[in-house]
Write an enzyme that holds these catalytic residues in place. Structure first.
Site, PDB file in Angstrom:
ATOM      1  N   GLN A   1      51.789  27.478  34.410  1.00  0.00           N
ATOM      2  CA  GLN A   1      51.849  28.637  35.375  1.00  0.00           C
ATOM      3  C   GLN A   1      50.397  29.206  36.598  1.00  0.00           C
ATOM      4  OE1 GLN A   1      53.736  33.011  34.954  1.00  0.00           O
ATOM      5  NE2 GLN A   1      51.954  33.741  35.837  1.00  0.00           N
ATOM      6  N   ASP A   2      50.988  29.401  37.648  1.00  0.00           N
ATOM      7  CA  ASP A   2      49.925  29.200  38.598  1.00  0.00           C
ATOM      8  C   ASP A   2      49.975  31.070  39.235  1.00  0.00           C
ATOM      9  OD1 ASP A   2      47.726  27.268  38.665  1.00  0.00           O
ATOM     10  OD2 ASP A   2      49.121  26.084  40.367  1.00  0.00           O
TER      11      ASP A   2
ATOM     12  N   HIS B   1      40.498  42.039  30.996  1.00  0.00           N
ATOM     13  CA  HIS B   1      42.455  41.892  30.243  1.00  0.00           C
ATOM     14  C   HIS B   1      42.477  40.563  29.419  1.00  0.00           C
ATOM     15  CE1 HIS B   1      43.227  43.235  34.651  1.00  0.00           C
ATOM     16  NE2 HIS B   1      43.426  44.653  33.668  1.00  0.00           N
TER      17      HIS B   1
ATOM     18  N   LYS C   1      43.104  30.951  29.529  1.00  0.00           N
ATOM     19  CA  LYS C   1      42.867  30.330  32.479  1.00  0.00           C
ATOM     20  C   LYS C   1      41.911  29.845  32.532  1.00  0.00           C
ATOM     21  CE  LYS C   1      44.380  35.269  32.291  1.00  0.00           C
ATOM     22  NZ  LYS C   1      43.270  36.721  32.177  1.00  0.00           N
TER      23      LYS C   1
ATOM     24  N   TYR D   1      43.952  32.045  39.394  1.00  0.00           N
ATOM     25  CA  TYR D   1      44.027  31.396  37.854  1.00  0.00           C
ATOM     26  C   TYR D   1      45.571  30.401  37.386  1.00  0.00           C
ATOM     27  CZ  TYR D   1      45.633  35.834  37.375  1.00  0.00           C
ATOM     28  OH  TYR D   1      46.182  37.098  36.992  1.00  0.00           O
TER      29      TYR D   1
ATOM     30  N   ASP E   1      43.397  50.312  34.254  1.00  0.00           N
ATOM     31  CA  ASP E   1      41.661  49.252  33.802  1.00  0.00           C
ATOM     32  C   ASP E   1      40.715  50.603  34.627  1.00  0.00           C
ATOM     33  OD1 ASP E   1      43.129  46.687  34.914  1.00  0.00           O
ATOM     34  OD2 ASP E   1      41.364  46.058  36.086  1.00  0.00           O
TER      35      ASP E   1
END
Length: 181
Positions: A46-47, A62, A72, A132, A168
């Site tokens: 996945q991007d 994270h 990643k 990423y 966050d």
């Protein structure tokens, strides 16, 4: 492609080869075979892309836990970031240590952050876009995080008062987070 070792043998700075001419440039940012030859295994599935409008936006720290822990490969396509990887493997001799590097659209560096590391970044410019690649699907039930300003980690962020998401702002400290064994 060139790789630069970091404090952690598993975390790498990746510098793709750039071919420039009068039109601009071309770069192969990921090639499975080239990465394997460099000793990097990343089964990309996945991007992801993020846009941070404000300078000083901080995303992280994270990670995802097993069985869907994510590795990643992070790069910047507009602007710049201070990118950080933190070793959160309790059994590791470098547990709780961090590495940071500036990634930018200009320097074209990428950071490989494997599973077992928390990841976060702070934007150094307005309208910064980050892309990423990940090697495991998003699994909200396995996601974890650590507060950006944890005194135990003492990360030297380039900002004192970042722009954070509500999520966050409420992350636990390293001592109170669910981590890798």
């Amino acid at each position: 492609m060139k790789t630069i070792d970091t404090l952690f043998s598993e975390v790498k700075v990746v510098i793709p080869t750039i071919f420039e001419d009068g039109r601009g440039f071309f770069s192969e940012v990921y090639n499975e075979q080239t990465f394997k030859e460099a000793g990097i295994e990343l089964n990309v599935i996945q991007d992801n892309q993020s846009l941070s409008r404000k300078k000083g936006t901080l995303r992280g720290l994270h990670y995802q836990l097993h069985p869907k822990a994510q590795g990643k490969l992070v790069r910047v396509v507009r602007g710049s970031i201070f990118d950080v990887a933190v070793d959160i493997r309790r059994s590791s001799p470098t547990f709780g240590k961090w590495f940071g590097v500036e990634l930018s659209a200009q320097n074209k560096k990428q950071l490989l952050v494997p599973a077992g590391f928390a990841h976060g970044f702070c934007t150094l410019e307005e309208n910064t876009e980050v892309i990423y690649k990940v090697d495991a699907p998003y699994a909200p039930e396995l996601e974890g995080g650590i507060i950006w300003n944890d005194k135990e980690l003492a990360i030297d962020w380039p900002v004192d008062t970042p722009t954070l998401s509500e999520k966050d702002e409420q992350l636990p400290t390293l001592a109170n987070a669910k981590l890798f064994d």
